[in-house]
Design an enzyme around this catalytic site. Structure first.
Site, mmCIF file in Angstrom:
data_model
loop_
_atom_site.group_PDB
_atom_site.id
_atom_site.type_symbol
_atom_site.label_atom_id
_atom_site.label_comp_id
_atom_site.label_asym_id
_atom_site.label_seq_id
_atom_site.Cartn_x
_atom_site.Cartn_y
_atom_site.Cartn_z
ATOM 1 N N LYS A 53 0.741 -1.195 0.204
ATOM 2 C CA LYS A 53 0.195 -0.123 -0.014
ATOM 3 C C LYS A 53 0.746 1.294 0.107
ATOM 4 O O LYS A 53 0.453 2.082 -0.701
ATOM 5 C CB LYS A 53 -0.862 0.026 1.195
ATOM 6 C CG LYS A 53 -1.977 -1.115 1.055
ATOM 7 C CD LYS A 53 -2.937 -1.152 2.542
ATOM 8 C CE LYS A 53 -3.861 -2.136 2.245
ATOM 9 N NZ LYS A 53 -4.491 -2.550 3.286
ATOM 10 N N GLN A 97 -4.342 -1.454 9.804
ATOM 11 C CA GLN A 97 -4.460 -2.744 9.141
ATOM 12 C C GLN A 97 -5.049 -3.681 9.887
ATOM 13 O O GLN A 97 -4.841 -3.627 11.213
ATOM 14 C CB GLN A 97 -3.044 -3.044 8.689
ATOM 15 C CG GLN A 97 -2.846 -4.417 8.008
ATOM 16 C CD GLN A 97 -3.231 -4.478 6.611
ATOM 17 O OE1 GLN A 97 -3.357 -3.312 5.836
ATOM 18 N NE2 GLN A 97 -4.231 -5.490 6.104
ATOM 19 N N ASP A 120 -10.402 3.920 4.390
ATOM 20 C CA ASP A 120 -10.814 2.419 3.928
ATOM 21 C C ASP A 120 -12.341 2.459 3.866
ATOM 22 O O ASP A 120 -12.781 1.417 3.509
ATOM 23 C CB ASP A 120 -10.359 1.778 5.297
ATOM 24 C CG ASP A 120 -9.179 0.570 4.891
ATOM 25 O OD1 ASP A 120 -9.247 0.245 3.557
ATOM 26 O OD2 ASP A 120 -8.523 -0.177 5.573
#
Ligand code: NDP
Length: 282
Positions: A53, A97, A120
């Protein structure tokens, strides 16, 4: 019929170029989009995802930083870290994460991320925005699937879309996004009776179960677009999807490979959401 392969890797490179242009335009206006990724613990798969990422952001000229925290980090320390990042003007997107260690309340963590930096799309506010069809940050994996369908000119409106899997990060948001695009949507789960009855009526079949090769050719309508979200590591080290590629590719009209299908798009849409977050500060 032999299915057309949806080359997620190539498509994602093309799409990233568009976001690079938008990032360049932002930089010309004095804003360098910045993403902060927090990882707690030593999960090797998570470490790879986080590195990829950050790398993708750097490739399109974004600022990215990784905050590694030990597995025994107290929840309060993690929340303070997020609050500090919420305050920083040079950070436009924050991603924690998952999964997190058991002693940390995931929901509390996700609700602490500023809704304006929730790239997200997991904060309840953004989940609600998705429900009413007014989202700013669509969750990256379903956003990537939608982008793949659009890039391949696969029609969505009026089509029967069947989603196998109802997780909060893939199945449910995917269903809402396709509904918003005027598909007729069915969502299946592990208790669904006669799964094949549903999958075989799908013009668009999206599978996200984590069960290797569970969808076989006899369960798929001829000519369907089949999107395999699954990523499963087999004992011999190979990565396979939730779709049995060999049998399904003989029946489907389009199919995503694993690896190289949905995976690269997920990361691209994280880049997209970070650029969108930065654009909203202008
Ligand atoms: P979850 O385990 O959270 O959810 C799996 C879902 O599949 C559940 O809703 C479950 O039903 C359903 N399911 C399981 N077995 C069956 C079955 N036999 N028939 C019908 N439904 C079934 O998984 P995720 O959504 O997080 O991930 C799914 C897969 O996608 C995994 O392989 C994961 O690695 C991959 N993934 C890939 C990403 C990418 O970027 N390509 C990103 C995220 C995930 P129930 O709710 O009833 O238990």
């Amino acid at each position: 019929m032999t299915a057309k392969i949806i080359e997620g890797k190539n498509i994602s490179e093309r799409v990233r170029k568009e976001w690079k242009q938008r990032a360049t335009s932002l930089k010309q206006q004095g804003v360098l989009p910045g993403l902060a990724v927090i990882i707690v613990g030593d999960n090797p798969a998570s470490k790879v995802y986080v590195r990829n990422k950050a790398k993708a952001c750097q490739e399109v000229g974004l600022h990215s930083e990784i905050h590694e925290m030990p597995a025994d980090t107290p929840e309060s320390t993690l929340l303070q870290k997020i609050q500090a990042l919420n305050e920083r003007e040079d950070i436009h997107g924050i991603l924690v994460q998952l999964p997190l260690p058991d002693h940390i309340d995931k929901d509390k963590v996700l609700e602490t991320i500023s809704v304006d930096k929730d790239v997200d799309g997991f904060h309840l506010y953004n989940v609600g925005a998705l429900v009413v069809g007014n989202t700013v940050f669509p969750p990256c994996t379903p956003f990537g699937v939608q982008c793949l369908l659009e890039q391949m000119n696969i029609p969505i409106e009026g089509q029967n879309a069947v989603i196998v899997g109802r997780s909060n990060i893939v199945g449910k948001p995917m269903a809402l996004m396709l509904l918003q695009k005027n598909a007729t949507v069915s969502i299946c789960n592990s208790k669904t009776r006669d799964l094949a009855q549903y999958t075989s009526m799908a013009d668009i079949l999206i599978v996200a179960t984590g069960k290797p090769k569970m969808i076989t050719g006899d369960m798929v309508k001829s000519g369907a677009a089949v999107i395999d979200v699954g990523i499963n590591r087999m004992d011999d080290g190979r990565l396979v999807g939730d779709v049995d590629y060999e049998s399904v590719s003989k029946v489907a009209g389009h199919i995503t490979p694993v690896p190289g299908g949905v995976g690269p798009m997920t990361i691209t849409m994280l880049v997209a959401n970070t650029v969108i977050a930065a654009e909203r500060t202008l």
